[in-house]
Design an enzyme around this catalytic site. Structure first.
Site, mmCIF file in Angstrom:
data_model
loop_
_atom_site.group_PDB
_atom_site.id
_atom_site.type_symbol
_atom_site.label_atom_id
_atom_site.label_comp_id
_atom_site.label_asym_id
_atom_site.label_seq_id
_atom_site.Cartn_x
_atom_site.Cartn_y
_atom_site.Cartn_z
ATOM 1 C CD GLU A 22 6.572 -2.012 -4.031
ATOM 2 O OE1 GLU A 22 7.627 -1.447 -4.425
ATOM 3 O OE2 GLU A 22 5.507 -1.404 -3.874
ATOM 4 N NE ARG A 104 4.057 -4.730 4.241
ATOM 5 C CZ ARG A 104 4.490 -4.073 3.180
ATOM 6 N NH1 ARG A 104 5.728 -3.598 3.144
ATOM 7 N NH2 ARG A 104 3.685 -3.852 2.143
ATOM 8 C CG ASN A 152 4.963 3.063 -1.564
ATOM 9 O OD1 ASN A 152 5.927 2.363 -1.858
ATOM 10 N ND2 ASN A 152 3.748 2.572 -1.394
ATOM 11 C CG ASP A 202 3.349 1.517 -5.016
ATOM 12 O OD1 ASP A 202 4.332 1.514 -4.267
ATOM 13 O OD2 ASP A 202 2.533 0.578 -5.040
#
Length: 295
Positions: A22, A104, A152, A202
Site C-alpha cells: 500500500e 487502525r 482511502n 482504493d
C-alpha cells in the site's frame, strides 16, 4: 466498463510478495520509492535506477501508510499512532489518533501547508467506526467527520484546494473544498459513485492535468477520472488486487502501483505470480511532487 481501455507498458518494479502492499510515495530528494506492507508490517524502499531494495520490519499489528517529512525521514502510521522515522531509523512519537477501538490508521496524504490528512478504518471491514482526521505539524489531531468503514483515496487537486476522500466499502469517492489557510473542509459532494457495480475504489493520486488515478481493488484495473468525476481511461492489470498508486521517477512519468495477495485463493495466487508485487507503468502522463509533513 466506462472509459477507454488501454494496454500501456507494464513492468515489475520489484517482485515483492506483499500481503497488502500500500501507499507508494516518491521522494524527489533521494529519487527513491517508499511503500508499506500493511498486514506483515514492513516498510519498503526501492531505488528504481539501481534496483537496490531495502526493507524494515515494524512492531505492532499494522503499518497503515507512510508520508514524507519536511526535515527528512518519514511519517508512519502504526496501528492507531503516528511516528516519525528519522533517516537513521530512530522513531519519535508524533500523535495518538484514536484509542480503545477496533480500528487502525489507513490511507493518508500531506497537503500543501504540511498538514497530514489521514483516516481510520474498521478492522472487521463492515462497521462505520472510522473517521477522517487532520494532523497539524505540532501533532494536534482534529477529527473532521465519522461514519467511515474503510478510509482511502486521499489526494489533492494540483492547486491544493480540493481534497478527495474514498470509503472503499461504501463504494463512493467524495470531493471537498479545502481552505488551505484555515485547514477546513466544506461542500462535501459525491465525486464518483461505484455502488451499482460494487467496485471497490482504493488508493488514488492526481496527475498534472488534475485527473484522479484510482486503483480498483478486486477489480484488476486502475482508472483515471477527469476533474468532473468521469472515467476516461482504464488500464487492465495482470493482478486482481491493485491497492494504491503514485507517480515517480526523475520526471514523475512512471506510475507505480502496489498490489496485494490478500483474499486470493491458492488457485488464484498460482495464476497470478505478480500478486503482491510493485508494478511500474509507463506512458500515462506525469504526476506532482508529494508535499512534506512539517511547519
Amino acid at each position: 466498463m466506462p472509459g477507454t481501455s488501454t494496454t500501456p507498458r507494464i513492468e515489475v518494479a520489484f517482485a515483492a510478495r506483499d500481503r497488502l502492499g500500500e501507499t507508494p510515495i516518491w521522494c524527489d530528494r533521494t529519487q527513491r520509492l517508499w511503500w508499506v506492507d500493511i498486514e506483515d508490517p514492513t516498510l519498503h524502499c526501492l531505488d528504481p535506477v539501481t534496483g537496490v531494495h531495502w526493507s524494515e520490519a515494524h512492531e505492532g499489528q499494522y503499518l497503515g501508510s507512510c508520508g514524507l517529512h519536511r526535515d527528512g525521514g518519514l511519517v508512519l502510521a502504526r496501528d492507531l499512532s503516528l511516528v516519525r522515522r528519522r533517516d537513521d531509523g530512530r522513531l519519535d512519537q508524533l500523535a495518538e489518533v484514536e484509542s480503545g477501538i477496533d480500528n487502525r490508521l489507513n490511507d493518508g496524504r500531506v497537503d500543501a501547508r504540511g498538514r497530514l490528512w489521514i483516516g481510520t478504518m474498521d478492522n472487521a471491514l463492515h462497521r462505520p467506526s472510522g473517521s477522517l482526521y487532520r494532523v497539524d505539524p505540532d501533532g494536534t489531531v482534529m477529527r473532521q467527520f465519522g461514519g467511515v468503514i474503510v478510509s482511502n483515496g486521499i489526494a489533492f487537486s494540483p492547486d491544493g484546494r480540493t481534497l478527495h476522500f474514498t470509503d472503499t466499502r461504501r463504494y463512493i469517492s467524495w470531493a471537498f473544498d479545502l481552505d488551505l489557510d484555515e485547514g477546513t473542509l466544506r461542500n462535501r459532494r459525491v465525486f464518483a459513485d461505484f455502488t451499482q457495480g460494487r467496485d471497490r475504489p482504493d488508493g488514488a493520486c492526481v496527475d498534472q492535468d488534475g485527473c484522479l488515478w484510482m486503483a480498483i481493488f478486486a477489480g484488476g484495473r486502475i482508472v483515471r477520472l477527469t476533474p468532473d468525476g468521469r472515467i476516461d481511461r482504464t488500464v487492465v492489470l495482470p493482478v486482481t488486487n491493485p491497492t494504491c498508486l503514485c507517480f515517480g521517477g526523475a520526471d514523475l512519468s512512471t506510475l507505480f502501483v502496489t498490489t496485494a495477495r490478500k483474499f486470493l485463493s491458492e488457485q488464484q495466487l498460482a495464476a497470478e505470480p505478480l500478486a503482491g508485487s510493485l508494478l511500474a507503468i509507463h506512458g500515462l502522463g506525469r504526476g506532482l511532487p508529494e508535499h512534506r509533513f512539517g511547519p
